[in-house]
Design a protein around this motif. Structure first.
Motif, PDB file in Angstrom:
ATOM      1  N   VAL A 177       1.321  -1.332  -0.090  1.00 42.35           N
ATOM      2  CA  VAL A 177      -0.162   0.158  -0.046  1.00 42.35           C
ATOM      3  C   VAL A 177       0.890   0.967  -0.025  1.00 42.35           C
ATOM      4  O   VAL A 177       1.356   1.450   0.602  1.00 42.35           O
ATOM      5  CB  VAL A 177      -0.645  -0.091   1.162  1.00 42.35           C
ATOM      6  CG1 VAL A 177      -1.381   1.222   1.548  1.00 42.35           C
ATOM      7  CG2 VAL A 177      -1.802  -1.494   1.100  1.00 42.35           C
ATOM      8  N   GLU A 178       0.831   2.326  -0.924  1.00 43.37           N
ATOM      9  CA  GLU A 178       1.252   3.697  -0.842  1.00 43.37           C
ATOM     10  C   GLU A 178       0.343   4.014  -0.832  1.00 43.37           C
ATOM     11  O   GLU A 178      -0.006   4.953  -2.025  1.00 43.37           O
ATOM     12  CB  GLU A 178       2.434   3.516  -2.397  1.00 43.37           C
ATOM     13  CG  GLU A 178       3.026   4.517  -2.239  1.00 43.37           C
ATOM     14  CD  GLU A 178       4.492   4.774  -3.215  1.00 43.37           C
ATOM     15  OE1 GLU A 178       4.883   6.363  -3.509  1.00 43.37           O
ATOM     16  OE2 GLU A 178       4.141   3.976  -3.873  1.00 43.37           O
ATOM     17  N   PHE A 179       0.691   5.685  -0.387  1.00 40.80           N
ATOM     18  CA  PHE A 179      -0.565   6.510  -0.201  1.00 40.80           C
ATOM     19  C   PHE A 179       0.756   7.754  -0.522  1.00 40.80           C
ATOM     20  O   PHE A 179       1.603   8.180   0.136  1.00 40.80           O
ATOM     21  CB  PHE A 179      -1.053   6.747   1.597  1.00 40.80           C
ATOM     22  CG  PHE A 179      -1.193   5.467   2.979  1.00 40.80           C
ATOM     23  CD1 PHE A 179      -2.353   5.361   1.860  1.00 40.80           C
ATOM     24  CD2 PHE A 179      -0.678   4.887   3.287  1.00 40.80           C
ATOM     25  CE1 PHE A 179      -3.666   4.802   2.637  1.00 40.80           C
ATOM     26  CE2 PHE A 179      -1.477   4.140   4.475  1.00 40.80           C
ATOM     27  CZ  PHE A 179      -2.916   3.361   3.426  1.00 40.80           C
ATOM     28  N   SER A 180      -0.454   8.790  -1.191  1.00 39.10           N
ATOM     29  CA  SER A 180      -0.122   9.693  -1.560  1.00 39.10           C
ATOM     30  C   SER A 180      -0.164  10.985  -0.425  1.00 39.10           C
ATOM     31  O   SER A 180       0.411  11.798  -0.487  1.00 39.10           O
ATOM     32  CB  SER A 180      -0.983  10.360  -3.464  1.00 39.10           C
ATOM     33  OG  SER A 180      -2.485   9.901  -3.115  1.00 39.10           O
ATOM     34  N   LEU A 188     -10.526   6.165   2.003  1.00 44.58           N
ATOM     35  CA  LEU A 188     -11.117   6.988   2.060  1.00 44.58           C
ATOM     36  C   LEU A 188     -11.800   8.206   3.315  1.00 44.58           C
ATOM     37  O   LEU A 188     -12.159   9.081   2.728  1.00 44.58           O
ATOM     38  CB  LEU A 188     -12.058   6.938   0.638  1.00 44.58           C
ATOM     39  CG  LEU A 188     -11.331   6.474  -0.502  1.00 44.58           C
ATOM     40  CD1 LEU A 188     -12.356   5.817  -1.739  1.00 44.58           C
ATOM     41  CD2 LEU A 188     -10.375   7.771  -1.297  1.00 44.58           C
ATOM     42  N   HIS A 189     -12.038   6.163   3.311  1.00 44.95           N
ATOM     43  CA  HIS A 189     -12.899   7.692   5.180  1.00 44.95           C
ATOM     44  C   HIS A 189     -12.158   7.688   5.772  1.00 44.95           C
ATOM     45  O   HIS A 189     -12.355   9.107   6.287  1.00 44.95           O
ATOM     46  CB  HIS A 189     -13.747   5.807   5.461  1.00 44.95           C
ATOM     47  CG  HIS A 189     -14.678   5.999   5.971  1.00 44.95           C
ATOM     48  ND1 HIS A 189     -15.328   6.756   7.231  1.00 44.95           N
ATOM     49  CD2 HIS A 189     -13.706   5.729   8.249  1.00 44.95           C
ATOM     50  CE1 HIS A 189     -16.266   6.349   8.215  1.00 44.95           C
ATOM     51  NE2 HIS A 189     -15.044   6.286   8.702  1.00 44.95           N
ATOM     52  N   HIS A 190     -11.144   7.991   6.124  1.00 53.26           N
ATOM     53  CA  HIS A 190     -10.198   7.876   7.432  1.00 53.26           C
ATOM     54  C   HIS A 190      -9.809   9.228   6.238  1.00 53.26           C
ATOM     55  O   HIS A 190      -8.639   9.963   6.977  1.00 53.26           O
ATOM     56  CB  HIS A 190      -9.205   7.863   7.451  1.00 53.26           C
ATOM     57  CG  HIS A 190      -9.754   6.380   8.229  1.00 53.26           C
ATOM     58  ND1 HIS A 190      -9.874   5.249   8.533  1.00 53.26           N
ATOM     59  CD2 HIS A 190     -10.113   6.402   9.873  1.00 53.26           C
ATOM     60  CE1 HIS A 190     -10.619   5.042   9.402  1.00 53.26           C
ATOM     61  NE2 HIS A 190     -10.844   5.528  10.434  1.00 53.26           N
ATOM     62  N   GLY A 191      -9.860  10.101   5.106  1.00 49.34           N
ATOM     63  CA  GLY A 191      -9.025  11.272   4.300  1.00 49.34           C
ATOM     64  C   GLY A 191      -8.345  11.735   3.503  1.00 49.34           C
ATOM     65  O   GLY A 191      -7.208  11.839   3.655  1.00 49.34           O
ATOM     66  N   GLY A 192      -7.556   9.947   3.691  1.00 46.87           N
ATOM     67  CA  GLY A 192      -6.064   9.745   2.834  1.00 46.87           C
ATOM     68  C   GLY A 192      -6.781   9.054   1.730  1.00 46.87           C
ATOM     69  O   GLY A 192      -7.673   9.069   0.704  1.00 46.87           O
ATOM     70  N   ARG A 193      -5.546   9.524   0.596  1.00 48.14           N
ATOM     71  CA  ARG A 193      -5.652   8.923  -0.794  1.00 48.14           C
ATOM     72  C   ARG A 193      -4.257   7.964  -0.670  1.00 48.14           C
ATOM     73  O   ARG A 193      -3.560   8.034  -0.272  1.00 48.14           O
ATOM     74  CB  ARG A 193      -4.889  10.287  -1.799  1.00 48.14           C
ATOM     75  CG  ARG A 193      -6.391  11.582  -1.309  1.00 48.14           C
ATOM     76  CD  ARG A 193      -6.534  12.688  -2.153  1.00 48.14           C
ATOM     77  NE  ARG A 193      -5.965  12.515  -3.472  1.00 48.14           N
ATOM     78  CZ  ARG A 193      -5.910  13.206  -4.517  1.00 48.14           C
ATOM     79  NH1 ARG A 193      -5.581  14.309  -3.970  1.00 48.14           N
ATOM     80  NH2 ARG A 193      -6.421  12.663  -6.055  1.00 48.14           N
ATOM     81  N   LEU A 194      -4.581   7.058  -2.184  1.00 50.35           N
ATOM     82  CA  LEU A 194      -4.302   6.474  -2.469  1.00 50.35           C
ATOM     83  C   LEU A 194      -3.182   6.499  -4.086  1.00 50.35           C
ATOM     84  O   LEU A 194      -3.924   6.817  -4.697  1.00 50.35           O
ATOM     85  CB  LEU A 194      -4.896   4.952  -3.201  1.00 50.35           C
ATOM     86  CG  LEU A 194      -5.394   3.860  -2.076  1.00 50.35           C
ATOM     87  CD1 LEU A 194      -6.057   3.118  -1.927  1.00 50.35           C
ATOM     88  CD2 LEU A 194      -3.826   3.301  -0.982  1.00 50.35           C
ATOM     89  N   ARG A 195      -1.351   6.359  -3.868  1.00 52.63           N
ATOM     90  CA  ARG A 195      -0.906   6.125  -5.189  1.00 52.63           C
ATOM     91  C   ARG A 195      -1.213   4.730  -5.605  1.00 52.63           C
ATOM     92  O   ARG A 195      -1.094   4.855  -6.529  1.00 52.63           O
ATOM     93  CB  ARG A 195       0.025   6.514  -4.531  1.00 52.63           C
ATOM     94  CG  ARG A 195       1.310   6.918  -6.123  1.00 52.63           C
ATOM     95  CD  ARG A 195       2.153   7.220  -5.837  1.00 52.63           C
ATOM     96  NE  ARG A 195       1.958   8.718  -5.587  1.00 52.63           N
ATOM     97  CZ  ARG A 195       2.511   9.459  -4.914  1.00 52.63           C
ATOM     98  NH1 ARG A 195       4.467   8.480  -3.833  1.00 52.63           N
ATOM     99  NH2 ARG A 195       2.941  10.376  -4.519  1.00 52.63           N
ATOM    100  N   ARG A 196      -0.825   3.812  -4.900  1.00 58.58           N
ATOM    101  CA  ARG A 196      -0.733   2.287  -5.184  1.00 58.58           C
ATOM    102  C   ARG A 196      -1.630   1.355  -3.780  1.00 58.58           C
ATOM    103  O   ARG A 196      -0.924   1.489  -2.906  1.00 58.58           O
ATOM    104  CB  ARG A 196       0.894   2.100  -5.231  1.00 58.58           C
ATOM    105  CG  ARG A 196       0.621   1.006  -6.660  1.00 58.58           C
ATOM    106  CD  ARG A 196       2.281   0.400  -6.392  1.00 58.58           C
ATOM    107  NE  ARG A 196       3.308   0.632  -5.061  1.00 58.58           N
ATOM    108  CZ  ARG A 196       2.782  -0.635  -4.482  1.00 58.58           C
ATOM    109  NH1 ARG A 196       2.791  -1.814  -5.074  1.00 58.58           N
ATOM    110  NH2 ARG A 196       3.843  -0.427  -2.845  1.00 58.58           N
ATOM    111  N   ILE A 197      -2.422   0.621  -4.308  1.00 57.80           N
ATOM    112  CA  ILE A 197      -2.509  -1.053  -3.449  1.00 57.80           C
ATOM    113  C   ILE A 197      -2.482  -2.234  -5.327  1.00 57.80           C
ATOM    114  O   ILE A 197      -3.216  -2.082  -5.962  1.00 57.80           O
ATOM    115  CB  ILE A 197      -3.604  -0.409  -3.148  1.00 57.80           C
ATOM    116  CG1 ILE A 197      -4.058  -1.956  -1.581  1.00 57.80           C
ATOM    117  CG2 ILE A 197      -5.074  -0.547  -4.088  1.00 57.80           C
ATOM    118  CD1 ILE A 197      -4.572  -1.274  -0.811  1.00 57.80           C
ATOM    119  N   ALA A 198      -1.641  -3.364  -4.269  1.00 51.45           N
ATOM    120  CA  ALA A 198      -1.517  -4.221  -4.628  1.00 51.45           C
ATOM    121  C   ALA A 198      -1.273  -5.521  -4.150  1.00 51.45           C
ATOM    122  O   ALA A 198      -0.170  -5.036  -3.535  1.00 51.45           O
ATOM    123  CB  ALA A 198      -0.723  -4.003  -6.036  1.00 51.45           C
TER     124      ALA A 198
END
Lengths: 324, 235
Positions: A236-239, A290-300
């Motif tokens: 998981v990578e968060f932007s 998304l629920h906790h206000g984060g944004r994802l760069r990558r998930i796999a």
């Protein structure tokens, strides 16, 4: 001989006093395939390869190459094989060229062919500048490359390489893998040993795993992964990092999470979690982010860890061999 | 596998040629072929007059002096040279690359034996020739010395061959250079005198040919035993 097999090994046993180096190996290597022979140190890989190369004459069982027993007609099997020993030794007073000319002639290769192949292979392995140099002046990696060249010199039908990637720099490792693929395209069969499964996966069609002189399993990497219940991981990578990250280890299929970089996490799934449950877990992680206000760069889902796979296979084999 | 009309000849001869090149280019051979004769000449000129016989004043001609020195070192040098070489090459797995090719293990041993015997014998020829030349220069009678020199040379070649065979055998017995050296010096050097025993004991009148025959037989037996050891050993 099994249909399509170039190498056939049946009930191979080799003892040194009370110690069984090989304890009943059965193995088929198909014509034209690249076969990786993997096992921990002391598993018996080198002993197997030496038996195939005809260097060890006393053993139990049967080993045939192209239908010819290695103990019966060695001159015929020698002509089929190119062999790189684990530590290839050369007479140190020789130059690179004189060593290759001499070994080529002893392999009964015509002089003009030796010259042509030598030029080609020395350039290929970046040893062209060292052709006149004495072997004692070569580095360990260069001597290793010279060992590979002598094995390739007569375009053998079966190439047996014992730990060929040991001591090579990354560029040379990549080159060797390329050469192995080329030989396969030319129709040769390649058998090579390693104690690192990751080294094998790039080139091997099939793998044989050896442990304490016994064959644990054979198959493609995909088949081995399916055979062993490896804990899956999700990368998981968060932007934009979420307000909290506890949810990364709180789902029903999740076993824990480790931060491996800035905004980068590795989420472990519980053992026995199948691919469908992994998909559900990815879906849940996206929603929670998304629920906790984060944004994802990558998930796999991460590729299976081959070192872990190897360790699991060995662990399983040793547990099976242990008295209860 | 590529094969063709230019296929090389006998593997044993190819190995012998290679081994000869190897020994001939070694520093030990440089010492035997050049430094030792030079030192022997020097030694001859500092001999006491009662011993030096270049001008007929003493019992030793330069040729005889050269033969004496060479016979005392040639056998030992040959045995050590080949014994240490074999142990060292076995420990570095040099023979793996040869044994995966179509040749017999005995070929390797006979090639080593032949190369050392020839190389050290050449050193003896050089020394004896230098001795003869020196005698001629100093005005000593040379005509009779040539026959003696040839006979001495033949005996020396026999001792060298037997010593080389012993070196090959002990090179196959152990993987320790130190143990090989000890075995060669303490056992091997005594074996080299075995062919001379019947002659020294006066059993038969023609001692020279008897010695040479016993030497040849012993070389054959020792090399055969070394071959058996090599076939039984596993890399």
């Amino acid at each position: 001989m099994a249909a399509g097999s170039l190498v056939e090994v049946r009930g191979l046993r080799k003892r040194y006093g009370y110690y069984a180096a090989l304890d009943g190996i059965d193995l088929d290597i198909r014509e034209g395939e690249v076969f990786g022979y993997v096992g921990p140190n002391g598993a018996g890989k080198t002993t197997t390869l030496k038996v195939m190369a005809g260097l060890i004459g006393k053993f139990e069982g049967a080993v045939a190459i192209a239908g010819v027993q290695v103990t019966r007609d060695r001159s015929e099997t020698h002509a089929l094989i190119g062999y790189l020993p684990q530590s290839a030794g050369f007479q140190s007073w020789r130059t690179v060229e004189s060593a290759l000319r001499s070994l080529g002639a002893l392999s009964r290769v015509p002089a003009s062919v030796v010259e042509q192949r030598m030029d080609e292979l020395l350039e290929r392995f970046q040893l062209g500048q060292a052709r006149g140099r004495k072997i004692r002046q070569l580095s360990g990696g260069m001597t290793r490359k010279l060992g590979l060249i002598q094995a390739l010199l007569h375009r053998p039908r079966l190439l047996i390489l014992d730990e060929p990637l040991e001591g090579l720099d990354p560029a040379s490792r990549a080159l060797l893998k390329e050469v192995i693929r080329e030989r396969q395209r030319d129709g040769a069969t390649v058998l090579f040993s390693s104690h690192i499964l990751g080294d094998v996966q790039d080139v091997a069609d099939r793998v044989g795993v050896l442990c304490d002189g016994k064959m644990v399993t054979t198959g493609s990497i995909r088949e081995l992964v399916a055979e062993v219940d490896l804990p899956l991981e999700i990368g998981v990578e968060f932007s934009t990092p979420p307000g909290q990250t506890a949810f990364l280890s709180e789902g029903p299929a999740l076993a824990g999470a480790t931060q491996v970089g800035r905004g980068v996490w590795s989420v472990r799934l519980r053992e026995g979690t199948g691919p469908a449950a992994a998909d559900d877990a990815i879906h849940a992680l996206v929603e929670q982010t998304l629920h906790h206000g984060g944004r994802l760069r990558r998930i796999a889902a991460a590729e299976p860890n081959l070192d872990q796979l190897f360790a699991r296979l060995i662990e399983r084999a040793r547990a099976a061999g242990r008295p209860s | 596998m590529t094969r063709g009309r230019e296929t090389p000849g006998s593997p044993a001869l190819m190995l012998l040629r290679d081994e000869l090149l190897g020994f001939a280019s070694s520093r030990v051979m440089l010492v035997l072929w050049a430094v030792l004769p030079a030192l022997t000449i020097l030694g001859y000129f500092v001999l006491p007059e009662s011993l030096a016989g270049a001008t007929g004043r003493g019992p030793l001609s330069a040729t005889a002096f050269m033969a004496l020195i060479m016979s005392s070192v040639a056998g030992t040098v040959a045995a050590l040279l080949v014994g240490v070489d074999i142990v060292s090459e076995r420990n570095r797995n040099v023979y793996d690359l040869l044994l995966i090719r179509p040749l017999r293990r005995e070929h390797i041993l006979w090639a080593k034996f032949g190369a050392v015997t020839i190389s050290v014998s050449v050193a003896c020829i050089v020394s004896l020739s230098v001795g003869l030349a020196l005698d001629a220069l100093l005005g000593a009678p040379v005509a009779g010395a040539i026959g003696d020199a040839l006979r001495a040379l033949a005996s020396m070649v026999g001792v060298i061959a037997l010593s080389a065979a012993v070196g090959v055998f002990f090179g196959m017995v152990t993987r320790s250079i130190l143990v090989a050296v000890i075995l060669i010096l303490y056992i091997g050097q005594n074996l080299a005198f075995v062919p001379m025993l019947p002659g020294l004991l006066g059993i038969l009148p023609d001692r020279f040919w008897l010695t040479m025959s016993i030497t040849a037989a012993l070389v054959g037996v020792i090399m055969w035993l070394a071959g058996v050891l090599f076939r039984r050993s596993e890399p």
